[in-house]
Design a protein around this motif. Structure first.
Motif, PDB file in Angstrom:
ATOM      1  N   MET A 129       7.457 -42.633  12.488  1.00 51.34           N
ATOM      2  CA  MET A 129       7.055 -42.428  11.115  1.00 51.34           C
ATOM      3  C   MET A 129       5.961 -41.380  11.087  1.00 51.34           C
ATOM      4  O   MET A 129       5.005 -41.437  11.823  1.00 51.34           O
ATOM      5  CB  MET A 129       6.565 -43.761  10.532  1.00 51.34           C
ATOM      6  N   SER A 130       6.129 -40.406  10.241  1.00 51.12           N
ATOM      7  CA  SER A 130       5.151 -39.342  10.088  1.00 51.12           C
ATOM      8  C   SER A 130       4.113 -39.779   9.065  1.00 51.12           C
ATOM      9  O   SER A 130       4.096 -40.905   8.616  1.00 51.12           O
ATOM     10  CB  SER A 130       5.863 -38.071   9.631  1.00 51.12           C
ATOM     11  N   GLY A 131       3.240 -38.866   8.673  1.00 53.42           N
ATOM     12  CA  GLY A 131       2.300 -39.166   7.610  1.00 53.42           C
ATOM     13  C   GLY A 131       0.862 -39.211   8.054  1.00 53.42           C
ATOM     14  O   GLY A 131       0.029 -39.733   7.335  1.00 53.42           O
ATOM     15  N   SER A 132       0.548 -38.690   9.195  1.00 54.32           N
ATOM     16  CA  SER A 132      -0.836 -38.717   9.642  1.00 54.32           C
ATOM     17  C   SER A 132      -1.537 -37.423   9.276  1.00 54.32           C
ATOM     18  O   SER A 132      -0.918 -36.395   9.062  1.00 54.32           O
ATOM     19  CB  SER A 132      -0.898 -38.930  11.153  1.00 54.32           C
ATOM     20  N   GLY A 133      -2.843 -37.477   9.179  1.00 55.59           N
ATOM     21  CA  GLY A 133      -3.632 -36.286   8.965  1.00 55.59           C
ATOM     22  C   GLY A 133      -3.820 -35.874   7.520  1.00 55.59           C
ATOM     23  O   GLY A 133      -4.425 -34.857   7.246  1.00 55.59           O
ATOM     24  N   VAL A 134      -3.295 -36.639   6.554  1.00 51.03           N
ATOM     25  CA  VAL A 134      -3.441 -36.315   5.146  1.00 51.03           C
ATOM     26  C   VAL A 134      -4.296 -37.397   4.499  1.00 51.03           C
ATOM     27  O   VAL A 134      -4.000 -38.582   4.619  1.00 51.03           O
ATOM     28  CB  VAL A 134      -2.072 -36.247   4.430  1.00 51.03           C
ATOM     29  N   GLU A 135      -5.367 -36.970   3.834  1.00 52.05           N
ATOM     30  CA  GLU A 135      -6.210 -37.927   3.124  1.00 52.05           C
ATOM     31  C   GLU A 135      -5.492 -38.353   1.853  1.00 52.05           C
ATOM     32  O   GLU A 135      -5.136 -37.528   1.014  1.00 52.05           O
ATOM     33  CB  GLU A 135      -7.549 -37.292   2.774  1.00 52.05           C
ATOM     34  N   LEU A 136      -5.261 -39.645   1.726  1.00 57.35           N
ATOM     35  CA  LEU A 136      -4.540 -40.150   0.556  1.00 57.35           C
ATOM     36  C   LEU A 136      -5.538 -40.542  -0.527  1.00 57.35           C
ATOM     37  O   LEU A 136      -5.921 -41.699  -0.671  1.00 57.35           O
ATOM     38  CB  LEU A 136      -3.644 -41.324   0.956  1.00 57.35           C
ATOM     39  N   THR A 137      -5.938 -39.541  -1.286  1.00 59.82           N
ATOM     40  CA  THR A 137      -6.872 -39.742  -2.387  1.00 59.82           C
ATOM     41  C   THR A 137      -6.144 -40.422  -3.544  1.00 59.82           C
ATOM     42  O   THR A 137      -4.917 -40.611  -3.518  1.00 59.82           O
ATOM     43  CB  THR A 137      -7.405 -38.381  -2.870  1.00 59.82           C
ATOM     44  N   HIS A 138      -6.889 -40.760  -4.584  1.00 59.12           N
ATOM     45  CA  HIS A 138      -6.272 -41.345  -5.777  1.00 59.12           C
ATOM     46  C   HIS A 138      -5.249 -40.376  -6.370  1.00 59.12           C
ATOM     47  O   HIS A 138      -4.183 -40.781  -6.832  1.00 59.12           O
ATOM     48  CB  HIS A 138      -7.330 -41.696  -6.819  1.00 59.12           C
ATOM     49  N   ARG A 139      -5.562 -39.085  -6.353  1.00 59.63           N
ATOM     50  CA  ARG A 139      -4.636 -38.085  -6.880  1.00 59.63           C
ATOM     51  C   ARG A 139      -3.371 -38.034  -6.039  1.00 59.63           C
ATOM     52  O   ARG A 139      -2.266 -37.977  -6.571  1.00 59.63           O
ATOM     53  CB  ARG A 139      -5.295 -36.714  -6.925  1.00 59.63           C
ATOM     54  N   ALA A 140      -3.513 -38.052  -4.719  1.00 60.26           N
ATOM     55  CA  ALA A 140      -2.344 -38.028  -3.836  1.00 60.26           C
ATOM     56  C   ALA A 140      -1.480 -39.265  -4.060  1.00 60.26           C
ATOM     57  O   ALA A 140      -0.245 -39.160  -4.112  1.00 60.26           O
ATOM     58  CB  ALA A 140      -2.779 -37.941  -2.377  1.00 60.26           C
ATOM     59  N   MET A 141      -2.110 -40.409  -4.243  1.00 57.99           N
ATOM     60  CA  MET A 141      -1.352 -41.638  -4.493  1.00 57.99           C
ATOM     61  C   MET A 141      -0.635 -41.571  -5.838  1.00 57.99           C
ATOM     62  O   MET A 141       0.502 -42.036  -5.969  1.00 57.99           O
ATOM     63  CB  MET A 141      -2.275 -42.855  -4.422  1.00 57.99           C
ATOM     64  N   ALA A 142      -1.270 -40.982  -6.843  1.00 54.67           N
ATOM     65  CA  ALA A 142      -0.619 -40.821  -8.150  1.00 54.67           C
ATOM     66  C   ALA A 142       0.605 -39.912  -8.022  1.00 54.67           C
ATOM     67  O   ALA A 142       1.640 -40.156  -8.659  1.00 54.67           O
ATOM     68  CB  ALA A 142      -1.605 -40.258  -9.164  1.00 54.67           C
TER      69      ALA A 142
END
Length: 85
Positions: free
Chosen positions: A1-14
């Protein structure tokens, strides 16, 4: 599973929630732009990071232009963790 290295801010989650709701499209390019409800997303840097980080992808392979966006396994997992918290 990929998905590392990205900060999941509130905007990213939206943005991920919009993709999950079927409200998003993305351009098929090396720097994919995200469109939500037909409008260009205000934070394309985050959209690029989510795509390159493996959280979302074009729903149509080998397409050109703008296509529906879909979550990857990593994107779905990120939403599930947030919803469970």
């Amino acid at each position: 599973m990929s998905g590392s290295g990205v900060e999941l801010t509130h905007r990213a989650m939206a943005m991920l929630k919009a993709v999950a709701a079927g409200r998003a499209q993305m351009s098929c390019s090396c720097e994919p732009d995200l469109f939500i409800d037909g409008f260009a997303c205000c934070d394309q840097m985050t959209a690029h990071a989510l795509a390159h980080g493996g959280y979302l992808r074009p729903a149509v392979e080998a397409a050109t232009g703008r296509v529906p966006a879909e979550l990857t396994e990593a994107g779905r997992a990120a939403l599930e963790i947030t919803l469970a918290a």
